[in-house]
Design an enzyme around this catalytic site. Structure first.
Site, PDB file in Angstrom:
ATOM      1  N   ARG A  51       0.861  -1.191   0.000  1.00  0.00           N
ATOM      2  CA  ARG A  51       0.000   0.000   0.000  1.00  0.00           C
ATOM      3  C   ARG A  51       0.888   1.229   0.000  1.00  0.00           C
ATOM      4  NH1 ARG A  51      -5.119   2.080   3.382  1.00  0.00           N
ATOM      5  NH2 ARG A  51      -6.017   0.600   1.912  1.00  0.00           N
ATOM      6  N   HIS A  66      -7.285   0.714  -6.440  1.00  0.00           N
ATOM      7  CA  HIS A  66      -7.519  -0.032  -5.199  1.00  0.00           C
ATOM      8  C   HIS A  66      -8.251  -1.339  -5.568  1.00  0.00           C
ATOM      9  CE1 HIS A  66      -7.728  -0.875  -1.085  1.00  0.00           C
ATOM     10  NE2 HIS A  66      -8.551   0.058  -0.646  1.00  0.00           N
ATOM     11  N   GLN A  69     -10.066  -3.710  -2.973  1.00  0.00           N
ATOM     12  CA  GLN A  69     -11.304  -3.127  -2.437  1.00  0.00           C
ATOM     13  C   GLN A  69     -12.494  -3.495  -3.316  1.00  0.00           C
ATOM     14  OE1 GLN A  69     -11.962  -0.991   0.341  1.00  0.00           O
ATOM     15  NE2 GLN A  69     -14.042  -1.488  -0.283  1.00  0.00           N
ATOM     16  N   ASP A  79     -16.844   7.716  -1.559  1.00  0.00           N
ATOM     17  CA  ASP A  79     -15.553   7.598  -0.888  1.00  0.00           C
ATOM     18  C   ASP A  79     -15.251   8.979  -0.299  1.00  0.00           C
ATOM     19  OD1 ASP A  79     -13.006   6.872  -0.072  1.00  0.00           O
ATOM     20  OD2 ASP A  79     -12.132   6.781  -2.077  1.00  0.00           O
ATOM     21  N   CYS A 123     -16.082   2.450   0.793  1.00  0.00           N
ATOM     22  CA  CYS A 123     -14.897   1.623   1.099  1.00  0.00           C
ATOM     23  C   CYS A 123     -14.440   1.813   2.542  1.00  0.00           C
ATOM     24  CB  CYS A 123     -13.778   1.961   0.126  1.00  0.00           C
ATOM     25  SG  CYS A 123     -13.334   3.705   0.127  1.00  0.00           S
ATOM     26  N   ARG A 163     -13.451  -7.601   2.752  1.00  0.00           N
ATOM     27  CA  ARG A 163     -12.050  -7.335   2.390  1.00  0.00           C
ATOM     28  C   ARG A 163     -11.174  -8.531   2.764  1.00  0.00           C
ATOM     29  NH1 ARG A 163      -9.927  -2.571   1.917  1.00  0.00           N
ATOM     30  NH2 ARG A 163      -8.467  -3.834   0.713  1.00  0.00           N
TER      31      ARG A 163
HETATM   32  N1  NVA Z   1      -9.569   7.153  -1.751  1.00  0.00           N
HETATM   33  C1  NVA Z   1      -9.212   6.811  -0.388  1.00  0.00           C
HETATM   34  C2  NVA Z   1      -9.447   5.370  -0.138  1.00  0.00           C
HETATM   35  C3  NVA Z   1      -9.175   4.920   1.263  1.00  0.00           C
HETATM   36  C4  NVA Z   1      -9.392   3.459   1.448  1.00  0.00           C
HETATM   37  C5  NVA Z   1      -7.769   7.185  -0.135  1.00  0.00           C
HETATM   38  O1  NVA Z   1      -6.927   6.932  -0.995  1.00  0.00           O
HETATM   39  O2  NVA Z   1      -7.482   7.754   0.918  1.00  0.00           O
HETATM   40  N1   CP Z   2     -11.052   0.594   2.532  1.00  0.00           N
HETATM   41  C1   CP Z   2      -9.770   0.571   2.929  1.00  0.00           C
HETATM   42  O1   CP Z   2      -8.842   0.313   2.165  1.00  0.00           O
HETATM   43  O2   CP Z   2      -9.612   0.845   4.246  1.00  0.00           O
HETATM   44  P1   CP Z   2      -8.227   1.036   5.001  1.00  0.00           P
HETATM   45  O3   CP Z   2      -7.633   2.334   4.522  1.00  0.00           O
HETATM   46  O4   CP Z   2      -8.585   1.063   6.437  1.00  0.00           O
HETATM   47  O5   CP Z   2      -7.334  -0.108   4.650  1.00  0.00           O
END
Ligand code: NVA
Ligand code: CP
Length: 334
Positions: free
Chosen positions: A111, A138, A141, A234, A277, A316
């Site tokens: 990540r 992602h 997800q 989101d 998400c 997930r």
């Molecule tokens: N679009 C959000 C998703 C978090 C799971 C981010 O990148 O922060």
């Molecule tokens: N939805 C998601 O990826 O959550 P986290 O940022 O908590 O991993």
């Protein structure tokens, strides 16, 4: 009964396009079976002696814990590595890190920020690499999202997903492609300033056409959500984009998911679910500013019976487990 697609053995997932439409649906099918297996109290050995490295440049509640629990459930182990724990990107290149970790681990979940980092890891590690979120995509997800939609409607094909909000973020990009691949109509309700990359839209439109559905961009949320079975949003400010908060709040206020927008779908009861998400700004405990217009979803929608966000969060784990099992286990030996 666990049905396994041997084509997925040893494979990475950097974006959903790495899977054929059928392979993506196979992963979801396996996730459903693994969920039933866990619900039956089975903690088996499908991933016995398998070890994965979890490299996290950004914070996470769901992905990190899903990735850890999924492998432990089936007899394997995970090592959680933040930027402060390893030399990645400071004293050691991504390429070298990949070659080192690939000698020790059976797989790597990443990540972070750049899609090129996860691509470089996959190129040099020699083991499967999974994208647990980058600035661009992602994919894990969206596997959970599609699984949740299928759980609620008993099917995917022909349904309509309306994504409302920041139309060019990682989740929106992957959702657009995932829906197209699954034969789900997709509309992205977003301001002109936040439209997705046209190259990506073209790819999704071609995929959708192949599956007899449409991908649309719409600037008026009330028009866009008409007939939607799934309302999805989101956060308005993704990780790493905090400096754009003011502009985003200004652009996205008209795109809040509230009961008025729910009504505009024309669907109710078993015909409509809400997904996010997570994490979500839906109340004043976590909100960025203490005004309801700054929330991407109202508490009323978030807490409604048709909101399936916690099933989605649980899924997930089942979907990441399905990716591990597909890529790392030889189920033909069972
Ligand atoms: N679009 C959000 C998703 C978090 C799971 C981010 O990148 O922060
Ligand atoms: N939805 C998601 O990826 O959550 P986290 O940022 O908590 O991993």
């Amino acid at each position: 009964m666990l049905k396994w697609n041997p084509e997925l053995f040893g494979r990475s997932l950097l974006r959903l396009a790495d899977l054929t439409d059928e392979e993506m649906l196979n992963v979801i099918e396996l996730s459903v079976a693994l969920k039933a297996r866990r619900r039956a109290g089975i903690r088996g050995n499908l991933l016995e002696r398998r070890q994965v490295a979890l490299i996290f440049e950004k914070s996470s509640t769901r992905t990190r814990n899903a990735a850890s629990v999924a492998i432990r459930d089936e007899g394997g182990a995970a090592e959680y590595l933040t930027k402060n724990d390893i030399h990645l990107g400071s004293k050691e290149s991504v390429k070298d890190t990949a070659r080192v970790l690939g000698r020790m681990f059976d797989g790597i979940l990443f990540r972070g920020f750049a899609q090129t980092t996860v691509a470089t890891l996959a190129k040099y590690a020699g083991v499967p690499v999974w994208n647990g979120l980058t600035d661009d995509y992602h994919p894990t997800q969206i596997l959970a999202d599609l699984m949740t939609i299928q759980e609620n409607f008993g099917r995917l094909k022909g349904l309509k997903v309306a994504y409302v909000g920041d139309g060019r973020n990682n989740v929106a990009n992957s959702l657009m492609l995932g829906c197209a691949k699954a034969g789900v109509h997709y509309v992205n309700c977003t301001p002109v300033e936040l439209m997705p990359d046209p190259v990506l839209v073209k790819e999704a439109c071609e995929t959708a056409r192949r599956n007899g559905v449409t991908v649309e961009i719409c600037h008026d949320p009330k028009t866009g959500v008409s007939g939607a079975n799934v309302l999805y949003t989101d956060v308005w400010v993704s990780m790493g984009e905090e400096d754009q908060k003011e502009t985003r709040l200004r652009l996205l206020r008209p795109y809040q998911i509230n009961m008025e927008l729910v009504k505009a779908t024309g669907n109710s009861g078993g015909e409509l679910i809400f997904l996010h998400c997570l994490p979500a700004f839906h109340d004043f405990e976590t909100v960025m500013t203490a005004e309801s217009g700054a929330l991407e979803v109202t508490d009323e929608v978030f807490e409604a019976p048709f909101s399936k966000v916690f099933d989605e969060a649980e899924n997930r784990m089942h979907t990441i487990k399905a990716l591990y099992v597909s890529a790392l286990s030889d189920l033909s030996a069972l």
